[in-house]
Design a protein around this motif. Structure first.
Motif, PDB file in Angstrom:
ATOM      1  N   HIS A  71       0.764  -1.963  -0.215  1.00  0.00           N
ATOM      2  CA  HIS A  71      -0.325   0.010   0.029  1.00  0.00           C
ATOM      3  C   HIS A  71       0.778   0.983  -0.235  1.00  0.00           C
ATOM      4  N   LYS A  72       0.350   2.406  -0.643  1.00  0.00           N
ATOM      5  CA  LYS A  72       0.775   3.537  -0.847  1.00  0.00           C
ATOM      6  C   LYS A  72       0.756   4.070  -0.004  1.00  0.00           C
ATOM      7  N   SER A  73      -0.355   4.180   1.076  1.00  0.00           N
ATOM      8  CA  SER A  73      -0.756   4.939   1.595  1.00  0.00           C
ATOM      9  C   SER A  73      -1.366   4.331   3.286  1.00  0.00           C
ATOM     10  N   GLY A  74      -1.752   4.963   3.859  1.00  0.00           N
ATOM     11  CA  GLY A  74      -2.575   4.521   4.885  1.00  0.00           C
ATOM     12  C   GLY A  74      -3.551   4.275   4.972  1.00  0.00           C
ATOM     13  N   THR A  75      -4.840   5.202   3.965  1.00  0.00           N
ATOM     14  CA  THR A  75      -5.828   4.645   3.664  1.00  0.00           C
ATOM     15  C   THR A  75      -6.446   4.027   2.772  1.00  0.00           C
ATOM     16  N   ASP A  76      -5.359   3.153   1.803  1.00  0.00           N
ATOM     17  CA  ASP A  76      -5.379   2.104   1.687  1.00  0.00           C
ATOM     18  C   ASP A  76      -5.694   1.043   2.194  1.00  0.00           C
ATOM     19  N   ARG A  77      -4.088   0.784   3.311  1.00  0.00           N
ATOM     20  CA  ARG A  77      -3.980   0.039   4.107  1.00  0.00           C
ATOM     21  C   ARG A  77      -5.535  -0.352   4.792  1.00  0.00           C
ATOM     22  N   ILE A  78      -6.088   1.032   5.248  1.00  0.00           N
ATOM     23  CA  ILE A  78      -7.563   0.873   6.102  1.00  0.00           C
ATOM     24  C   ILE A  78      -8.668   0.318   5.332  1.00  0.00           C
ATOM     25  N   GLU A  79      -8.611   0.211   3.949  1.00  0.00           N
ATOM     26  CA  GLU A  79      -9.583   0.300   3.274  1.00  0.00           C
ATOM     27  C   GLU A  79      -9.729  -1.335   2.907  1.00  0.00           C
ATOM     28  N   GLU A  80      -7.986  -1.728   2.682  1.00  0.00           N
ATOM     29  CA  GLU A  80      -8.099  -3.534   2.416  1.00  0.00           C
ATOM     30  C   GLU A  80      -8.724  -4.116   4.310  1.00  0.00           C
ATOM     31  N   ALA A  81      -7.821  -3.667   5.239  1.00  0.00           N
ATOM     32  CA  ALA A  81      -8.547  -4.033   6.351  1.00  0.00           C
ATOM     33  C   ALA A  81      -9.494  -4.137   7.200  1.00  0.00           C
ATOM     34  N   MET A  82     -10.766  -3.239   6.135  1.00  0.00           N
ATOM     35  CA  MET A  82     -12.526  -3.226   6.294  1.00  0.00           C
ATOM     36  C   MET A  82     -13.136  -4.315   5.344  1.00  0.00           C
ATOM     37  N   GLN A  83     -12.343  -4.092   4.444  1.00  0.00           N
ATOM     38  CA  GLN A  83     -12.854  -5.303   3.430  1.00  0.00           C
ATOM     39  C   GLN A  83     -12.858  -6.664   4.120  1.00  0.00           C
ATOM     40  N   LYS A  84     -11.582  -6.670   5.399  1.00  0.00           N
ATOM     41  CA  LYS A  84     -11.433  -8.051   5.514  1.00  0.00           C
ATOM     42  C   LYS A  84     -12.386  -8.105   6.994  1.00  0.00           C
ATOM     43  N   ILE A  85     -12.332  -7.192   7.395  1.00  0.00           N
ATOM     44  CA  ILE A  85     -13.413  -7.533   8.794  1.00  0.00           C
ATOM     45  C   ILE A  85     -14.649  -6.864   8.817  1.00  0.00           C
ATOM     46  N   GLY A  86     -15.348  -6.235   7.673  1.00  0.00           N
ATOM     47  CA  GLY A  86     -16.319  -6.484   7.379  1.00  0.00           C
ATOM     48  C   GLY A  86     -17.807  -5.710   8.433  1.00  0.00           C
ATOM     49  N   GLY A  87     -19.003  -5.890   9.107  1.00  0.00           N
ATOM     50  CA  GLY A  87     -18.972  -4.854   9.918  1.00  0.00           C
ATOM     51  C   GLY A  87     -20.132  -3.851   9.201  1.00  0.00           C
ATOM     52  N   ASP A  88     -21.183  -3.547   9.827  1.00  0.00           N
ATOM     53  CA  ASP A  88     -22.091  -2.775   9.331  1.00  0.00           C
ATOM     54  C   ASP A  88     -21.630  -1.185  10.425  1.00  0.00           C
ATOM     55  N   TYR A  89     -20.339  -0.634  10.361  1.00  0.00           N
ATOM     56  CA  TYR A  89     -19.776   0.790  10.784  1.00  0.00           C
ATOM     57  C   TYR A  89     -20.102   1.722   9.864  1.00  0.00           C
ATOM     58  N   ASP A  90     -20.823   2.404  10.297  1.00  0.00           N
ATOM     59  CA  ASP A  90     -20.959   3.789   9.812  1.00  0.00           C
ATOM     60  C   ASP A  90     -20.190   4.734   8.886  1.00  0.00           C
ATOM     61  N   VAL A  91     -18.717   4.953  10.372  1.00  0.00           N
ATOM     62  CA  VAL A  91     -17.650   5.703   9.950  1.00  0.00           C
ATOM     63  C   VAL A  91     -16.259   5.117  11.109  1.00  0.00           C
ATOM     64  N   VAL A  92     -14.977   5.394   9.723  1.00  0.00           N
ATOM     65  CA  VAL A  92     -14.190   4.940  10.062  1.00  0.00           C
ATOM     66  C   VAL A  92     -13.229   5.869  10.540  1.00  0.00           C
ATOM     67  N   VAL A  93     -12.361   5.600  11.732  1.00  0.00           N
ATOM     68  CA  VAL A  93     -11.496   6.778  12.566  1.00  0.00           C
ATOM     69  C   VAL A  93      -9.949   6.351  12.028  1.00  0.00           C
ATOM     70  N   ASN A  94      -9.091   7.203  11.520  1.00  0.00           N
ATOM     71  CA  ASN A  94      -8.174   6.666  10.829  1.00  0.00           C
ATOM     72  C   ASN A  94      -6.841   7.684  11.894  1.00  0.00           C
ATOM     73  N   ILE A  95      -6.410   6.616  13.016  1.00  0.00           N
ATOM     74  CA  ILE A  95      -5.915   6.473  13.675  1.00  0.00           C
ATOM     75  C   ILE A  95      -3.982   6.807  13.524  1.00  0.00           C
ATOM     76  N   GLN A  96      -3.187   7.977  14.224  1.00  0.00           N
ATOM     77  CA  GLN A  96      -2.369   7.118  13.479  1.00  0.00           C
ATOM     78  C   GLN A  96      -1.066   6.679  14.759  1.00  0.00           C
ATOM     79  N   GLY A  97      -0.408   6.137  13.916  1.00  0.00           N
ATOM     80  CA  GLY A  97       0.410   4.214  15.271  1.00  0.00           C
ATOM     81  C   GLY A  97       1.352   4.761  15.090  1.00  0.00           C
ATOM     82  N   ASP A  98       1.939   6.868  15.618  1.00  0.00           N
ATOM     83  CA  ASP A  98       3.059   6.823  15.725  1.00  0.00           C
ATOM     84  C   ASP A  98       2.665   8.215  17.210  1.00  0.00           C
TER      85      ASP A  98
END
Length: 248
Positions: A71-98
């Protein structure tokens, strides 16, 4: 509404390899971040491309998910994670790991933006405290409209204050620093990760300009608290001192 937090974390780092697993007050940095935000959201995951990070997170009782190393960005990594997690979440919060000192108030301010149905993406801004800080190109500036939506982000000083000496600019205009926390409606996250890089994004090296240039609306919540990021071993030493001050 259901909010899920995703913390993208890579092991490889030019300036600080293994940063997520570096110890801060006896705990890995990634654990500090996780424990700050997990109580505030419906679910929290670390999205990583490294087994060492995955194992560290599961060992302290957190949730982690493996993602591609390409992945070239954290946003792309988050989208892949959400595809794998699934669920009916309304909002995704991107928290910096550092950023182990992310505040409850900051996460709550981000989430509150989505009470307005016109909010597609939310981020944080903090008033600058000195003109020297405004001049730093590593601290992106935000200009907003009267309803709190971003008009533009820039590494340059925006706006230009005409007819004033530079040392008086902060008195003439409330310059706003961008803090790199984001939240997205679930469907919007999927859409923006399919967009090609835009000309403004390439020029300024700011991913959020891709979204603006494609017509997405980014609401800016205001915080008075600074985030304390860790980019280098020297930053970790400063964070250790800061943690000691908090504990005292």
């Amino acid at each position: 509404m259901k909010y899920i937090g995703i913390i993208p974390a890579r092991y490889a780092s030019t300036r600080f390899p293994g940063k997520p697993l570096a110890l801060l007050g006896g705990k890995p940095v990634i654990q500090r971040v996780y424990e700050q935000v997990a109580p505030l959201l419906s679910a929290t995951y670390v999205a990583t491309d490294d087994n060492r990070i995955y194992e560290a997170v599961t060992q302290f009782g957190g949730q982690a998910i493996m993602t591609s190393p390409n992945h070239k960005s954290g946003t792309d990594r988050i989208e892949e994670a959400m595809q794998k997690i699934g669920g009916d979440y309304d909002v995704v919060v991107n928290i910096q790991g550092d950023e182990p000192f992310v505040r409850r108030e900051q996460i709550e301010a981000l989430c509150a933006c989505f009470s307005d149905t016109t909010t597609q993406i939310a981020t944080l801004g903090k008033p600058f405290e000195s003109i020297e800080a405004v001049e730093n190109p590593n601290s992106p500036k935000i200009v907003t409209d009267n309803n709190g939506f971003a008009l533009y982000f820039s590494r340059s000083i925006i706006p230009f204050v005409r007819g004033k000496e530079k040392q008086d600019w902060l008195l003439a205009y409330p310059f706003l620093k961008h803090l790199g926390l984001y939240a997205y409606r679930r469907a919007v996250l999927s859409e923006i990760t399919r967009l090609p890089q835009s000309s403004l994004e390439i020029a300024e090296s700011l991913e959020q300009l891709r979204w603006l240039q494609n017509g997405y609306r980014i609401r800016v919540a205001i915080t008075e608290q600074e985030t304390v990021g860790i980019d280098t071993p020297e930053d970790l030493e400063r964070a250790e001192k800061f943690l000691n001050q908090i504990n005292e």
